[in-house]
Design a protein around this motif. Structure first.
Motif, short mmCIF file in Angstrom:
data_model
loop_
_atom_site.label_atom_id
_atom_site.label_comp_id
_atom_site.label_asym_id
_atom_site.label_seq_id
_atom_site.Cartn_x
_atom_site.Cartn_y
_atom_site.Cartn_z
N ALA A 1 0.82 -1.22 0.00
CA ALA A 1 0.00 0.00 0.00
C ALA A 1 0.86 1.27 0.00
O ALA A 1 0.48 2.28 -0.59
CB ALA A 1 -0.93 0.01 1.21
N ILE A 2 2.01 1.19 0.66
CA ILE A 2 2.91 2.34 0.71
C ILE A 2 3.95 2.16 -0.39
O ILE A 2 4.85 1.31 -0.29
CB ILE A 2 3.59 2.45 2.10
N LYS A 3 3.82 2.94 -1.43
CA LYS A 3 4.70 2.82 -2.59
C LYS A 3 6.03 3.52 -2.30
O LYS A 3 6.14 4.36 -1.42
CB LYS A 3 4.05 3.43 -3.82
N LYS A 4 7.03 3.19 -3.13
CA LYS A 4 8.34 3.82 -2.99
C LYS A 4 8.86 4.28 -4.35
O LYS A 4 8.59 3.65 -5.38
CB LYS A 4 9.34 2.84 -2.37
N THR A 5 9.54 5.39 -4.32
CA THR A 5 10.23 5.88 -5.51
C THR A 5 11.53 6.53 -5.05
O THR A 5 11.74 6.74 -3.86
CB THR A 5 9.35 6.86 -6.31
N THR A 6 12.40 6.86 -6.00
CA THR A 6 13.71 7.40 -5.67
C THR A 6 13.93 8.73 -6.37
O THR A 6 13.62 8.89 -7.56
CB THR A 6 14.83 6.42 -6.08
N LEU A 7 14.46 9.69 -5.64
CA LEU A 7 14.80 10.99 -6.21
C LEU A 7 16.12 10.92 -6.95
O LEU A 7 16.89 9.95 -6.81
CB LEU A 7 14.88 12.04 -5.11
N ASP A 8 16.41 11.96 -7.71
CA ASP A 8 17.68 12.01 -8.45
C ASP A 8 18.87 11.95 -7.51
O ASP A 8 19.95 11.45 -7.90
CB ASP A 8 17.74 13.30 -9.27
N ASN A 9 18.69 12.45 -6.29
CA ASN A 9 19.81 12.45 -5.34
C ASN A 9 19.92 11.16 -4.54
O ASN A 9 20.75 11.06 -3.64
CB ASN A 9 19.70 13.65 -4.38
N GLY A 10 19.06 10.19 -4.85
CA GLY A 10 19.14 8.89 -4.19
C GLY A 10 18.23 8.73 -2.99
O GLY A 10 18.10 7.60 -2.47
N LEU A 11 17.59 9.79 -2.52
CA LEU A 11 16.69 9.69 -1.37
C LEU A 11 15.45 8.87 -1.73
O LEU A 11 14.91 8.99 -2.84
CB LEU A 11 16.25 11.06 -0.89
#
Length: 989
Positions: free
Chosen positions: A554-564
Motif C-alpha cells: 500500500a505504501i509505494k516507494k520511488t527514488t529521487l535524483d539524489n538517491g533519497l
C-alpha cells in the motif's frame, strides 16, 4: 493545526459551512424537494459538499442523513433542543443532570421487575421533594439517610449500565453526551451493520425516562461540579458570561448548575422537563457514514416514528440592554495569569456573524493574522488569539492573551486591543480577506473528509434553528463583503462596549466544600439481564468482515535524483497534499536540537522578515512547520497540491537562508522561561507530565534533562541556526501524500538539494526506567478535588500480549460499561472519573505499565483508594460482561479502517515495536478464542499484586497525609525539582 480547528475543539458553536468548489465565484444554493420510492419526503441542497438529505417525519422529528464511505461506520448524534437556558431558576443544572439519567434505562432497559421498582422510585421521589422543602439541616441529613436506604433496596431491582453494555456490545465508540446552553446531544459511533440494533435501543431509550440509581449519579455530577471549581478557565468563562449577559440565562445559569440546587434536586421537575422537551418535534437524529438512504430512513421511522409529538414552547428569554462602557472582572486562581476581552454581538444567522467571522480570521488565523504576526511572531506577548461564538440569541467575539515575563495584564491586553484598532483603521493587507476565505475553504475540505465533523455541523444547524442551505451559502456571502464595508462595520461595532476578565494568579476564594455523604453501595446485578436485552441479544446483524492492510504494497516507494527514498500514498479524494521530511534523530541524539528547531519558526531570511515569510506561505494556502521530539524530527508542508512546489521552494529557502537574530533569540528564551513558570502552575501538567515522568524514571527522566535558562541564554543563536541548516546533511527520508507523485518528485528534485554523502546520527542517549513500588509522590495544589495515579512497571513489550490486553482494557478499566467505572462510580459513587489500563509500550525493548486513575473530592480519597486497590487485586468475574466486551473488541476491529496518511503513520508505529505487518489480524483471531480463564490468568500474572508508585495532586489542607503514607514512602515533591527548573530568585529588600 489551523486556528479554525482549534476553535471547533474548544467550544460548541455553529461553524462555517462552505462550498468546496475550486472557483471563487458565488454559487447559488437552492433547496430541492424529493420523494423516495417509499413515500418519504426529503430536501437536498444544490452545491452542498456534504450531500445532506434532510427528512421530517410525521411526528416532527428531523432526520439528517449523509453518506461517507471512509470506513464501515456511522456517526450518530441525537440532539435535543433543551439546554441549560431552559433550566428552571430553582433547579439549575437540571438539563445536564437529566443527560446523565437518560443513560439509566427505561421500564424495559435496565429493569428486573419494574412494577416493584417503580414503587420504590416513587418513594425516593417523594423523599427528595421532602428533602428539598426541609430547611433544618439536621432533618435533611435524616431524610437523606432514608433516601439512601430506599435507593439501595431499589438498586436490587435494577441492572446498572445495561444500556452501556448493549451499546458496547455493538462495537460502538465514543459513547457519551454533552449539554450546553441550548442543547443536549447524545453520541455514538457504530459499525454500519449494527444500525438495526442501535435504533432498537435508542428508540426505546427516548420513549420514557426512569430515574433509577439517582442519588449515586447525583454525587458523580457533584464531582463534575467540583472539577469545574478547580478549573480557572471555567470560572473565567462564568465571570465573562455573567458580565456580558446580566439578564439572560447565558450569563445567569451555568450548565452545571448551582451547588445548592445539585444538593437539593427534584425528580418531579426532571420528569416534567423530559416530558416537555424530549419530544420528537424538538429532536433530531443525525446519521453520517456508510449507509443507504432509503433503507435507513425506513428504519429510523420504525424506531422513532412511534414517539408522540407535543407542542413545544421555548421560553422567551430577556433582552439585554446595550453595553455602553468597559466592564472589568477579576478572577483569582492557581494557574498562570491571563486576560480575555469579549464584545457581545447578535446571534447566529445575522449580518454580524458574517462580519465578525471575517474580522476574527483577519485578527487570528494561526499563520498571518494581525495578532499572529504583530504579537505572537514578534514575541511581544506569551501567546494571544481570538475566536467567535454564535448562539441563538446572542454571540460574542473574544480575544485572549497571556502576558510574557515582566508584562502586566493591562499591557498585554492593550496590545491585543491595538490589533482591533488596526482593523478599524483598515491597516491590513488588501489580499488578506481573500486569503482568509480560501483558508476557510481549505479547512472545510479537510473537515468534510470526516463523517463525525459533518454530523457535528448538522447538529449545530439543528440546535440553532438554522436552514442548512443558508449555512452552505455562507462562504459566498462572505465573499461579497468588501474591505471598506468591513472597516465601516468594525468602527460601528468595536467601541468601549466590552468586558475584560483578568485572571490573576493567587489563592482561589469562594470554593464550595461539602461533607462526604454516606452512601450504601448500589447492587450492580451483573449476572442478570432484562427481557429487553434478552430479545436484543437474539437479534442478528449482517456480517462485517475486518479488513487488514498490506502496508508493504500500500505504501509505494520511488527514488529521487539524489538517491533519497520517497514513500508515498496517492490521494484520490481531493487536491490536498502533505510532504514530510523525516529525521530519525531528536533530543535523545542532540539535546540542542529541539531548541534550535523551534527557534526557526521565529526567523526570517537574508531577504525576508519573519512576518513576510509567514505571509508568503499563507497566500499559497500552504502550511509549514518543524518539530523535534525525543527520537525523531520533522520538516513538513501541507495544503493545496497545486502550490506544493512553490511552498517547498519557500521552505527550502528559509531552511538554507534563515538568519539568526540575537534579539529574537532573547525573546525566545524569555518565552521558554515563562512557559516553565506556567507549567508549574497547571495541575494537569504536574500530574501527567511531571509526576508521570518521575514515576517512570525517577530523577533520571528525559523531562528533567533540560538546559537551565542561563544555559539557554548562553547559547549562540548563530550556532543554533547552523544546527538546523546542518540537519539536511543527516540521513533522512520523505513521505508524500497527494494526487501526483511525479509533481512531488519534480519539486523535490528541483528544491531539495542535499550532500552526496549524508551523515549518520549521533549516539542516542538511553534513559533508564526506575523500579516502581512503595513510593507516594505528592504535590500540594490549591484545589477542591484530589487526583491520584497508580503506576506499576511491567515486563518488556511483548506483541503476544496485545490481544489479551486489548480485551482486558475493554472489560476491566475503560469505558462506561467497564468494571472499574461500575464499581467506583455507579455502585459506590466515589469519583466522577476513574479508569485503569494495561498500557503496552510504543517501542520494542521498553516496559509495559499498569495504571489506574481516580479524580474525586479529597475526603473521598481513602474510600476510593481502598475500592480501586481491591479491584486491582481481585478482579470481578462477570461472564456476561466479559462476552459483551469480547464482542465489542471484535466488532471494533472489524469496523476499523486505516486509510490515507493513517496507513503510513500506523506502519511507522508498528515498526518501532518490531512488527512489520498489520498485526490486527493476529489480535482479532486471538480474541475470538479467548475465555474468562484467559482473562483471569492475564490478570493474575500482570495486574494482581503489582507494586505501585502513587502520584497525588491535592490540597495539603484537605488530604489525609497519614493515610497516604500507609501506601508507601511519602515524598512531598517540590515542583521546581520535579521538572528540574531553577528555583526563582528571591530579591531581598
Amino acid at each position: 493545526m489551523k486556528k479554525i480547528n482549534q476553535i471547533l475543539t474548544m467550544i460548541a458553536f455553529s461553524v462555517i459551512f462552505i462550498s468546496c468548489k475550486k472557483t471563487s465565484e458565488s454559487t447559488e444554493v437552492v433547496a430541492e424537494n424529493h420523494t423516495d420510492d417509499n413515500g418519504f419526503n426529503y430536501v437536498t441542497y444544490t452545491n452542498d459538499p456534504t450531500g445532506l438529505r434532510l427528512y421530517t417525519l410525521k411526528n416532527g422529528l428531523k432526520v439528517y442523513l449523509a453518506q461517507n464511505f471512509e470506513e464501515p461506520k456511522i456517526q450518530t448524534f441525537i440532539p435535543v433542543r433543551a439546554g441549560s437556558v431552559y433550566d428552571p431558576k430553582d433547579n439549575t443544572g437540571l438539563a445536564h443532570y437529566l443527560e446523565h439519567m437518560v443513560f439509566k434505562g427505561t421500564d424495559e432497559i435496565g429493569a428486573i421487575d419494574f412494577e416493584k421498582e417503580k414503587v420504590e422510585l416513587q418513594k425516593i421521589s417523594d423523599l427528595y421533594e421532602k428533602h428539598k422543602a426541609e430547611k433544618d439541616s439536621l432533618k435533611k441529613i435524616e431524610i437523606y439517610k432514608e433516601i439512601d436506604k430506599v435507593s439501595h433496596e431499589a438498586s436490587k431491582l435494577a441492572i446498572a449500565n445495561e444500556y452501556d453494555n448493549m451499546i458496547s456490545s455493538l462495537g460502538a465508540e465514543g459513547t457519551n453526551a454533552w449539554t450546553w446552553h441550548e442543547e443536549t446531544v447524545y453520541v455514538n459511533k457504530i459499525p454500519t451493520n449494527e444500525l438495526d440494533k442501535w435504533l432498537t435501543v435508542e428508540g426505546e431509550r427516548f420513549s420514557q425516562l426512569v430515574l433509577r440509581l439517582f442519588h449515586t449519579e447525583l454525587e458523580a455530577v457533584y464531582e463534575e461540579f467540583n472539577g469545574g471549581q478547580d478549573s480557572d478557565r471555567r470560572r473565567e468563562s462564568y465571570a465573562m458570561m455573567d458580565a456580558l449577559f446580566p439578564k439572560h440565562p447565558y450569563g445567569q445559569q451555568t450548565t452545571i448548575g448551582k451547588s445548592e440546587h445539585l444538593k437539593n434536586p427534584s425528580m418531579e421537575a426532571i420528569h416534567a422537563y423530559f416530558n416537555r422537551y424530549y419530544v420528537p418535534n424538538n429532536m433530531a437524529v443525525v446519521l453520517v457514514g456508510d449507509l443507504d438512504f432509503d433503507a435507513t430512513i425506513k428504519k429510523v421511522d420504525a424506531a422513532f416514528g412511534k414517539l408522540k409529538s407535543k407542542e413545544v414552547n421555548h421560553p422567551t428569554r430577556p433582552t439585554e440592554d446595550p453595553l455602553t462602557e468597559i466592564t472589568v472582572k477579576e478572577v483569582v486562581g492557581p494557574e498562570a495569569a491571563r486576560a480575555s476581552v469579549a464584545y457581545r454581538s447578535k446571534g447566529i444567522g445575522t449580518k454580524e456573524e458574517k462580519y465578525l467571522t471575517l474580522i476574527d480570521m483577519i485578527l487570528s488565523n494561526s499563520e498571518a493574522g494581525l495578532i499572529d504576526l504583530n504579537l505572537n511572531q514578534k514575541q511581544l506577548v506569551q501567546g494571544a488569539g481570538s475566536y467567535t461564538t454564535f448562539l441563538n440569541d446572542y454571540g460574542m467575539h473574544q480575544l485572549y492573551v497571556t502576558p510574557k515575563n515582566g508584562q502586566t495584564l493591562k499591557e498585554a491586553t492593550d496590545l491585543v486591543l491595538g490589533q482591533i484598532e488596526k482593523v478599524k483603521k483598515g491597516e491590513f493587507d488588501d489580499w488578506l480577506i481573500d486569503a482568509v476565505i480560501n483558508d476557510l475553504k481549505l479547512s472545510t475540505i479537510k473537515k468534510y473528509q470526516n463523517a463525525s465533523s459533518i454530523a457535528y455541523d448538522y447538529v449545530n444547524a439543528f440546535v440553532h434553528f438554522q436552514d442548512w442551505g443558508n449555512r452552505v451559502q455562507l462562504l459566498n456571502e462572505l465573499r461579497k463583503i468588501s474591505k471598506e464595508e468591513l472597516v465601516a462595520f468594525a468602527n460601528e461595532f468595536y467601541k468601549d462596549n466590552y468586558v475584560i476578565v483578568n485572571k490573576n494568579q493567587g489563592k482561589t476564594e469562594g470554593l464550595v466544600k461539602v461533607p462526604k455523604p454516606e452512601i450504601t453501595p448500589n447492587e450492580l446485578n451483573r449476572g442478570k439481564v432484562s427481557d429487553f436485552t434478552t430479545a436484543f441479544n437474539k437479534m442478528t446483524s449482517p456480517d462485517l468482515k475486518p479488513k487488514f492492510n498490506d502496508y508493504k504494497s500500500a505504501i509505494k516507494k520511488t527514488t529521487l535524483d539524489n538517491g533519497l527514498t520517497v514513500e508515498y500514498i496517492t490521494n484520490t479524494k481531493n487536491d490536498l497534499a502533505e510532504l514530510d521530511i523525516i529525521f530519525d534523530m531528536g533530543k535523545d541524539h542532540n539535546k540542542k536540537l529541539p531548541i534550535a528547531v523551534n527557534y526557526l519558526q521565529y526567523l526570517g531570511t537574508d531577504t525576508k522578515t519573519p512576518e513576510e515569510v509567514k505571509k508568503d506561505f499563507y497566500k499559497l494556502g500552504i502550511n509549514y512547520g518543524v518539530s523535534s521530539g525525543a527520537d525523531r524530527s520533522y520538516v513538513y508542508l501541507s495544503g493545496l497540491r497545486e502550490n506544493l512546489d512553490k511552498g517547498l521552494a519557500l521552505l527550502e529557502n528559509l531552511w538554507a537562508n534563515a538568519k539568526a537574530d540575537q534579539d529574537i533569540y532573547n525573546k525566545y528564551v524569555d518565552k521558554i522561561a515563562k512557559r516553565r513558570i506556567d507549567t508549574k502552575a497547571n495541575k494537569g501538567s504536574i500530574m501527567w507530565r511531571g509526576l508521570m515522568s518521575y514515576g517512570q524514571y525517577g530523577e533520571g527522566s528525559r523531562l528533567r534533562d533540560i538546559y537551565t535558562i542561563q544555559e539557554l541564554k548562553d547559547q549562540n543563536p548563530e550556532e543554533l541556526v547552523a544546527l538546523v541548516k546542518d540537519l539536511k546533511n543527516y540521513k533522512h527520508r520523505i513521505f508524500y501524500y497527494g494526487k501526483d507523485i511525479n509533481q512531488a518528485k519534480s519539486a523535490l528534485n528541483k528544491n531539495h538539494i542535499i550532500a552526496a554523502d549524508l551523515k549518520d546520527y549521533p549516539q542516542k542517549k538511553v534513559y533508564e526506567y526506575a523500579k516502581t513500588g512503595d513510593n507516594v509522590y505528592f504535590v500540594n495544589y490549591d484545589m477542591v478535588q484530589a487526583e491520584m495515579l497508580f503506576l506499576a512497571k511491567g515486563d518488556e513489550f511483548d506483541p503476544k500480549k496485545l490481544a489479551i490486553s486489548t480485551l482486558f482494557n475493554n472489560y476491566f478499566g475503560s469505558g462506561l460499561s467497564s468494571i472499574v467505572f461500575q464499581e467506583i462510580r455507579e455502585s459506590k459513587s466515589l469519583a466522577y472519573s476513574a479508569f485503569s489500563a494495561y498500557s503496552n509500550a510504543s517501542e520494542k525493548g521498553k516496559p509495559n505499565y499498569t495504571y489506574a486513575y481516580i479524580g474525586t473530592q479529597a475526603n473521598k480519597i481513602p474510600d476510593a483508594v481502598d475500592a480501586m486497590l481491591d479491584l486491582m487485586n481481585n478482579m470481578p468475574e462477570a461472564e456476561k460482561q466479559f462476552n459483551a466486551s469480547k464482542e465489542s473488541a471484535l466488532k471494533k476491529i472489524a469496523a476499523e479502517r486505516i486509510n490515507d496518511t493513517g496507513m503510513f503513520w500506523a506502519y511507522e508505529s508498528l515498526k518501532k515495536r518490531g512488527i512489520d505487518n498489520d498485526n490486527r489480524e493476529e489480535i482479532y483471531n486471538a480474541i475470538k478464542n479467548m475465555t474468562m480463564k484467559d482473562m483471569k490468568e492475564f490478570f493474575d500474572t500482570n495486574i494482581k499484586g503489582q507494586d505501585y508508585n502513587i502520584m497525588v495532586v491535592a490540597n495539603k489542607k484537605d488530604i489525609d497525609l497519614k493515610a497516604l503514607s500507609k501506601l508507601g514512602t511519602l515524598k512531598e515533591m517540590d515542583v521546581d525539582y520535579l521538572f528540574n527548573y531553577e528555583k526563582p530568585k528571591v530579591v531581598k529588600p
